[in-house]
Design an enzyme around this catalytic site. Structure first.
Site, PDB file in Angstrom:
ATOM      1  N   GLU A  24       0.838  -1.203   0.000  1.00 25.55           N
ATOM      2  CA  GLU A  24       0.000   0.000   0.000  1.00 25.55           C
ATOM      3  C   GLU A  24       0.874   1.255   0.000  1.00 25.55           C
ATOM      4  O   GLU A  24       2.084   1.189   0.271  1.00 25.55           O
ATOM      5  CB  GLU A  24      -0.922   0.008   1.221  1.00 25.55           C
ATOM      6  CG  GLU A  24      -0.185   0.043   2.551  1.00 25.55           C
ATOM      7  CD  GLU A  24      -1.017   0.648   3.676  1.00 25.55           C
ATOM      8  OE1 GLU A  24      -1.550   1.760   3.489  1.00 25.55           O
ATOM      9  OE2 GLU A  24      -1.122   0.022   4.747  1.00 25.55           O
ATOM     10  N   LYS A  85      -5.811  10.531   0.682  1.00 24.77           N
ATOM     11  CA  LYS A  85      -5.848   9.189   1.271  1.00 24.77           C
ATOM     12  C   LYS A  85      -7.086   8.507   0.699  1.00 24.77           C
ATOM     13  O   LYS A  85      -8.215   8.942   0.942  1.00 24.77           O
ATOM     14  CB  LYS A  85      -5.931   9.305   2.798  1.00 24.77           C
ATOM     15  CG  LYS A  85      -6.122   7.985   3.517  1.00 24.77           C
ATOM     16  CD  LYS A  85      -6.217   8.205   5.023  1.00 24.77           C
ATOM     17  CE  LYS A  85      -6.801   7.002   5.730  1.00 24.77           C
ATOM     18  NZ  LYS A  85      -7.036   7.242   7.159  1.00 24.77           N
ATOM     19  N   VAL A 105      -5.380   0.143   2.937  1.00 29.88           N
ATOM     20  CA  VAL A 105      -5.491  -1.320   2.836  1.00 29.88           C
ATOM     21  C   VAL A 105      -6.687  -1.682   1.953  1.00 29.88           C
ATOM     22  O   VAL A 105      -6.575  -2.501   1.037  1.00 29.88           O
ATOM     23  CB  VAL A 105      -5.621  -1.960   4.235  1.00 29.88           C
ATOM     24  CG1 VAL A 105      -6.015  -3.430   4.130  1.00 29.88           C
ATOM     25  CG2 VAL A 105      -4.297  -1.813   5.002  1.00 29.88           C
ATOM     26  N   ASP A 137     -16.748   5.039  14.200  1.00 27.62           N
ATOM     27  CA  ASP A 137     -15.531   5.003  13.384  1.00 27.62           C
ATOM     28  C   ASP A 137     -15.008   3.574  13.253  1.00 27.62           C
ATOM     29  O   ASP A 137     -14.313   3.064  14.137  1.00 27.62           O
ATOM     30  CB  ASP A 137     -14.469   5.932  13.983  1.00 27.62           C
ATOM     31  CG  ASP A 137     -13.274   6.115  13.052  1.00 27.62           C
ATOM     32  OD1 ASP A 137     -13.161   5.370  12.059  1.00 27.62           O
ATOM     33  OD2 ASP A 137     -12.456   7.013  13.329  1.00 27.62           O
ATOM     34  N   SER A 139     -13.063   1.225  10.339  1.00 22.07           N
ATOM     35  CA  SER A 139     -12.363   1.333   9.056  1.00 22.07           C
ATOM     36  C   SER A 139     -13.022   0.488   7.971  1.00 22.07           C
ATOM     37  O   SER A 139     -13.457  -0.646   8.214  1.00 22.07           O
ATOM     38  CB  SER A 139     -10.914   0.892   9.220  1.00 22.07           C
ATOM     39  OG  SER A 139     -10.276   0.885   7.966  1.00 22.07           O
ATOM     40  N   ALA A 140     -13.026   1.036   6.761  1.00 19.60           N
ATOM     41  CA  ALA A 140     -13.521   0.298   5.593  1.00 19.60           C
ATOM     42  C   ALA A 140     -12.618  -0.911   5.281  1.00 19.60           C
ATOM     43  O   ALA A 140     -13.005  -1.782   4.508  1.00 19.60           O
ATOM     44  CB  ALA A 140     -13.600   1.227   4.387  1.00 19.60           C
ATOM     45  N   ASP A 141     -11.424  -0.955   5.882  1.00 23.24           N
ATOM     46  CA  ASP A 141     -10.533  -2.107   5.674  1.00 23.24           C
ATOM     47  C   ASP A 141     -11.218  -3.413   6.097  1.00 23.24           C
ATOM     48  O   ASP A 141     -10.999  -4.464   5.491  1.00 23.24           O
ATOM     49  CB  ASP A 141      -9.249  -1.974   6.509  1.00 23.24           C
ATOM     50  CG  ASP A 141      -8.341  -0.847   6.046  1.00 23.24           C
ATOM     51  OD1 ASP A 141      -8.597  -0.250   4.980  1.00 23.24           O
ATOM     52  OD2 ASP A 141      -7.367  -0.568   6.781  1.00 23.24           O
ATOM     53  N   LYS A 158      -3.226  -2.034  15.699  1.00 22.51           N
ATOM     54  CA  LYS A 158      -2.622  -1.146  16.684  1.00 22.51           C
ATOM     55  C   LYS A 158      -3.484  -1.017  17.922  1.00 22.51           C
ATOM     56  O   LYS A 158      -4.705  -1.027  17.829  1.00 22.51           O
ATOM     57  CB  LYS A 158      -2.490   0.251  16.087  1.00 22.51           C
ATOM     58  CG  LYS A 158      -1.364   0.370  15.126  1.00 22.51           C
ATOM     59  CD  LYS A 158      -0.789   1.750  15.196  1.00 22.51           C
ATOM     60  CE  LYS A 158       0.555   1.748  14.531  1.00 22.51           C
ATOM     61  NZ  LYS A 158       0.516   2.434  13.258  1.00 22.51           N
TER      62      LYS A 158
END
Ligand code: PSU
Ligand code: MN
Length: 304
Positions: A24, A85, A105, A137, A139-141, A158
């Protein structure tokens, strides 16, 4: 239809059906400061080559979707200001309007799949943020892992994230979360999150076969391979906790939201740990690149 622009090196590997590992670019533009970002990107590419595979760093430059960057393109991207981004939602707009952007990602998985690449190495994936019960919140990952058949090698998630909630969402989405070499799910800078990984596989061959079997069963989506940071590079969870708590508090105070959250936290933690977080980050990405190369080689063997 958007054309894919292959670097000469990736084009050559594709023609030979040789193993390729996607990388990425958000980690370069939004995850690390210059010049360590481009130095790391080069080291990671070299690690993949040394392990017998071809690296394909993915980014959008002036509205062109690149699969593999030349050294000059990599340097330009690493120094560029105000790079977008790009996640799943942003990809088409950036391409349609000739923009320059780095892929997360999620977006890297989409581009890798379009290019016929099924293995991807990174540092950490996005996940469920702390306080997601009010901020929403997530992530779309995570959803991308349930949709797109690419095996993603990361050092877990993380501790800036809510790791238990991240694992719950991945379970709901039907994403195989597979620790490599240990039972515990790793937490990026630390080898253990204190949580047991839902699944464990220790050999690249088994990991490759699992992805191919998933697809053969008609199941959509990829797998998350959670590869612990090397022991000598680990930062104890206790040391990180202070910096993480401070960074999260600052983000809340300053009202940081949306796609700015992750880059903000990474930058604050880099400064709060006086760079120690970055040294560990570099070691774990390189470790993930080596495992991804081994998996990509096994994918080629199994597909024969
Ligand atoms: N986590 C890291 N380093 C990173 C990122 C996440 O430790 O560089 C980047 C990746 O590109 C990831 C993205 O896909 O942040 C997730 O952003 P968001 O949380 O906005 O989906
Ligand atoms: Mn987010």
């Amino acid at each position: 239809m958007t054309d894919l622009h292959f670097s000469p090196e990736v084009s050559d590997a594709k023609a030979k059906n040789a193993p390729i590992v996607a990388l990425e670019s958000t980690i370069i533009t939004h995850g690390m400061p210059y010049p360590q970002n481009v130095e790391t990107a080069r080291l990671v590419e070299d690690d993949i080559r040394a392990a017998g595979a071809t690296p394909a760093t993915i980014a959008i430059l002036d509205g062109r979707l690149h699969i593999g960057l030349t050294p000059g393109q990599l340097e330009t991207l690493a120094q560029a200001q105000n790079v977008l981004k790009l996640s799943r939602a942003d990809l088409a707009v950036a391409l349609a309007t000739g923009r320059t952007g780095a892929t997360t990602v999620a977006a890297t998985m989409i581009a890798a799949h379009a290019a016929g690449i099924s293995v991807f190495a990174t540092g950490g994936i996005g996940g469920v943020h702390k306080g997601a019960e009010t901020s929403f919140d997530i992530s779309a990952d995570l959803r991308e892992l349930s949709e797109t058949p690419v095996t993603v090698v990361a050092a877990g998630a993380k501790a800036i994230l809510d790791i238990p909630k991240t694992l719950e969402v991945l379970e709901t989405l039907g994403v195989p979360v597979i620790a490599c070499g240990q039972d515990d799910f790793p937490a990026f800078w630390s080898r253990s999150s204190g949580l047991t990984s839902p699944l464990r596989l220790d050999s690249p061959a088994d990991i490759a076969r699992s992805q191919l079997t998933r697809t053969a069963l008609g199941l959509k989506g990829g797998q998350l391979i959670a590869n612990p940071i090397p022991e000598d590079a680990e930062i104890p969870a206790e040391t990180m906790r202070t910096a993480i708590d401070a960074a999260n508090a600052e983000a809340a105070e300053q009202g940081i939201t949306g796609k700015a959250v992750t880059p903000f936290l990474l930058d604050r933690i880099f400064h709060l740990t006086e760079g120690a977080s970055l040294t560990a980050n570099i070691a774990l990405v390189r470790n993930n690149a080596r495992l991804a190369a081994a998996i990509a080689k096994e994918m080629c063997v199994a597909a024969r």
